[in-house]
Design a protein around this motif. Structure first.
Motif, mmCIF file in Angstrom:
data_model
loop_
_atom_site.group_PDB
_atom_site.id
_atom_site.type_symbol
_atom_site.label_atom_id
_atom_site.label_comp_id
_atom_site.label_asym_id
_atom_site.label_seq_id
_atom_site.Cartn_x
_atom_site.Cartn_y
_atom_site.Cartn_z
ATOM 1 N N GLN A 1 0.820 -1.207 0.000
ATOM 2 C CA GLN A 1 0.000 0.000 0.000
ATOM 3 C C GLN A 1 0.858 1.263 0.000
ATOM 4 O OE1 GLN A 1 -3.742 -0.109 2.468
ATOM 5 N NE2 GLN A 1 -2.665 -1.854 3.355
ATOM 6 N N ALA A 2 1.991 1.217 -0.655
ATOM 7 C CA ALA A 2 2.888 2.366 -0.792
ATOM 8 C C ALA A 2 3.677 2.192 -2.070
ATOM 9 C CB ALA A 2 3.830 2.460 0.411
ATOM 10 N N GLY A 3 4.017 3.280 -2.699
ATOM 11 C CA GLY A 3 4.841 3.220 -3.890
ATOM 12 C C GLY A 3 6.315 3.132 -3.527
ATOM 13 N N GLY A 4 7.111 2.637 -4.457
ATOM 14 C CA GLY A 4 8.549 2.623 -4.289
ATOM 15 C C GLY A 4 9.093 1.618 -3.303
ATOM 16 N N VAL A 5 8.377 0.537 -3.049
ATOM 17 C CA VAL A 5 8.868 -0.474 -2.112
ATOM 18 C C VAL A 5 9.195 -1.763 -2.868
ATOM 19 C CG1 VAL A 5 7.620 0.517 -0.159
ATOM 20 C CG2 VAL A 5 6.561 -1.283 -1.476
ATOM 21 N N SER A 6 10.021 -2.605 -2.261
ATOM 22 C CA SER A 6 10.460 -3.826 -2.944
ATOM 23 C C SER A 6 9.912 -5.102 -2.317
ATOM 24 C CB SER A 6 11.986 -3.885 -2.980
ATOM 25 O OG SER A 6 12.495 -3.863 -1.669
ATOM 26 N N SER A 7 9.050 -4.976 -1.328
ATOM 27 C CA SER A 7 8.384 -6.153 -0.768
ATOM 28 C C SER A 7 7.015 -5.741 -0.257
ATOM 29 C CB SER A 7 9.217 -6.786 0.344
ATOM 30 O OG SER A 7 9.307 -5.916 1.438
ATOM 31 N N GLY A 8 6.140 -6.734 -0.178
ATOM 32 C CA GLY A 8 4.781 -6.456 0.274
ATOM 33 C C GLY A 8 4.139 -7.723 0.790
ATOM 34 N N THR A 9 2.816 -7.717 0.833
ATOM 35 C CA THR A 9 2.049 -8.878 1.270
ATOM 36 C C THR A 9 1.866 -9.820 0.083
ATOM 37 O OG1 THR A 9 0.864 -7.524 2.873
ATOM 38 C CG2 THR A 9 -0.125 -9.637 2.288
ATOM 39 N N THR A 10 2.178 -11.095 0.286
ATOM 40 C CA THR A 10 2.072 -12.083 -0.789
ATOM 41 C C THR A 10 0.602 -12.352 -1.108
ATOM 42 O OG1 THR A 10 4.153 -13.107 -0.107
ATOM 43 C CG2 THR A 10 2.691 -14.427 -1.490
ATOM 44 N N LEU A 11 0.282 -12.288 -2.397
ATOM 45 C CA LEU A 11 -1.067 -12.590 -2.866
ATOM 46 C C LEU A 11 -1.147 -14.053 -3.284
ATOM 47 C CD1 LEU A 11 -1.744 -9.506 -5.191
ATOM 48 C CD2 LEU A 11 -2.507 -9.838 -2.836
ATOM 49 N N SER A 12 -2.312 -14.648 -3.068
ATOM 50 C CA SER A 12 -2.606 -15.987 -3.566
ATOM 51 C C SER A 12 -3.449 -15.838 -4.819
ATOM 52 C CB SER A 12 -3.374 -16.802 -2.526
ATOM 53 O OG SER A 12 -2.583 -16.997 -1.374
ATOM 54 N N PRO A 13 -3.268 -16.693 -5.825
ATOM 55 C CA PRO A 13 -4.050 -16.570 -7.051
ATOM 56 C C PRO A 13 -5.553 -16.629 -6.780
ATOM 57 C CG PRO A 13 -2.282 -18.167 -7.341
ATOM 58 C CD PRO A 13 -2.324 -17.815 -5.881
ATOM 59 N N ASN A 14 -6.285 -15.718 -7.392
ATOM 60 C CA ASN A 14 -7.754 -15.681 -7.348
ATOM 61 C C ASN A 14 -8.326 -15.421 -5.959
ATOM 62 O OD1 ASN A 14 -8.156 -16.321 -10.181
ATOM 63 N ND2 ASN A 14 -7.398 -18.348 -9.638
ATOM 64 N N VAL A 15 -7.541 -14.919 -5.041
ATOM 65 C CA VAL A 15 -8.026 -14.642 -3.683
ATOM 66 C C VAL A 15 -7.931 -13.138 -3.425
ATOM 67 C CG1 VAL A 15 -7.697 -15.069 -1.222
ATOM 68 C CG2 VAL A 15 -7.286 -16.908 -2.867
ATOM 69 N N PRO A 16 -9.079 -12.455 -3.288
ATOM 70 C CA PRO A 16 -9.026 -11.016 -3.039
ATOM 71 C C PRO A 16 -8.410 -10.692 -1.675
ATOM 72 C CG PRO A 16 -11.256 -11.721 -3.634
ATOM 73 C CD PRO A 16 -10.448 -12.956 -3.398
ATOM 74 N N MET A 17 -7.636 -9.633 -1.637
ATOM 75 C CA MET A 17 -7.105 -9.107 -0.388
ATOM 76 C C MET A 17 -7.772 -7.753 -0.178
ATOM 77 S SD MET A 17 -3.167 -8.436 0.861
ATOM 78 C CE MET A 17 -2.806 -7.193 -0.373
ATOM 79 N N GLY A 18 -8.662 -7.693 0.800
ATOM 80 C CA GLY A 18 -9.437 -6.487 1.049
ATOM 81 C C GLY A 18 -8.784 -5.554 2.044
ATOM 82 N N ASN A 19 -9.547 -4.537 2.406
ATOM 83 C CA ASN A 19 -9.127 -3.536 3.388
ATOM 84 C C ASN A 19 -7.848 -2.814 3.000
ATOM 85 O OD1 ASN A 19 -11.320 -3.914 5.135
ATOM 86 N ND2 ASN A 19 -10.338 -5.732 5.979
ATOM 87 N N GLN A 20 -7.673 -2.589 1.708
ATOM 88 C CA GLN A 20 -6.546 -1.783 1.249
ATOM 89 C C GLN A 20 -6.974 -0.319 1.270
ATOM 90 O OE1 GLN A 20 -3.449 -3.514 0.458
ATOM 91 N NE2 GLN A 20 -4.810 -4.794 1.670
ATOM 92 N N PHE A 21 -6.021 0.551 1.523
ATOM 93 C CA PHE A 21 -6.329 1.974 1.677
ATOM 94 C C PHE A 21 -5.481 2.787 0.707
ATOM 95 C CE2 PHE A 21 -5.517 6.132 3.630
ATOM 96 C CZ PHE A 21 -6.812 6.576 3.796
ATOM 97 N N SER A 22 -6.108 3.768 0.076
ATOM 98 C CA SER A 22 -5.388 4.658 -0.835
ATOM 99 C C SER A 22 -5.597 6.107 -0.414
ATOM 100 C CB SER A 22 -5.890 4.483 -2.270
ATOM 101 O OG SER A 22 -5.285 5.450 -3.100
ATOM 102 N N GLU A 23 -4.515 6.847 -0.435
ATOM 103 C CA GLU A 23 -4.590 8.276 -0.123
ATOM 104 C C GLU A 23 -4.688 9.131 -1.381
ATOM 105 O OE1 GLU A 23 -1.271 9.191 2.376
ATOM 106 O OE2 GLU A 23 -2.169 8.223 4.099
ATOM 107 N N ALA A 24 -4.835 8.508 -2.541
ATOM 108 C CA ALA A 24 -4.962 9.277 -3.779
ATOM 109 C C ALA A 24 -6.161 10.209 -3.668
ATOM 110 C CB ALA A 24 -5.112 8.349 -4.978
ATOM 111 N N ASP A 25 -5.967 11.459 -4.030
ATOM 112 C CA ASP A 25 -7.036 12.444 -3.864
ATOM 113 C C ASP A 25 -7.679 12.865 -5.178
ATOM 114 O OD1 ASP A 25 -4.947 13.873 -4.906
ATOM 115 O OD2 ASP A 25 -4.806 15.305 -3.255
#
Length: 159
Positions: free
Chosen positions: A93-117
């Motif tokens: 949930q941030a730009g310019g990073v080299s690691s994050g939360t691993t996604l599983s195929p076809n499984v939605p990961m909710g509760n993501q937040f964006s500060e884009a205005d």
């Protein structure tokens, strides 16, 4: 003996909105997606990692993300001269990073937040997320030399 792998991955993005919205086109946007070219991999002893800085806009500030690959059942794998070459997909949930939360195929990961205005992501938040693709050295070492390619589709849905 030196082995060479050439890797390319096409990324596609889809953005969906909350059902029943009167102004669906204004609810969400994901931008910054492009093909990931790993190029020639001559050292399979280290992980190969590529990432994209993305902008995700949601009028609710919340969204979910889901990804699927072009292998069977949406698995994250590249087709090549031998067996499929697996890869991992991560989301941050941030730009310019080299690691994050691993996604599983076809499984939605909710509760993501964006500060884009702004729905076009051109104002104060040009990059609000990162998509990271990782080819593990263990998989690279086992892969026969050759060209590998595949497609990764990412679905962003407004919550």
């Amino acid at each position: 003996m030196m082995r060479f792998l050439t890797i390319s991955l096409t990324t596609l993005a889809l953005c969906f909105v909350t059902e029943g919205s009167a102004h669906a086109q204004n609810k969400g946007r994901a931008s910054g997606f492009q093909d990931l070219n790993f190029g020639l991999i001559s050292n399979p002893a280290i992980d190969a990692v590529r990432s994209l800085d993305l902008c995700v806009y949601s009028s609710t500030s919340r969204y979910s993300v889901m990804a699927y690959g072009s292998a069977g059942d949406g698995a994250f794998a590249l087709a090549g001269p031998g067996a499929d070459l697996p890869f991992e997909v991560e989301w941050a949930q941030a730009g310019g990073v080299s690691s994050g939360t691993t996604l599983s195929p076809n499984v939605p990961m909710g509760n993501q937040f964006s500060e884009a205005d702004h729905k076009h992501c051109k104002k104060s938040s040009p990059s609000t997320a990162s998509l990271i693709v990782r080819l593990r050295s263990t998989a690279l070492k086992a892969a026969p030399a050759g060209d590998y390619s595949g497609t990764l589709s990412v679905v962003v849905a407004v919550e």
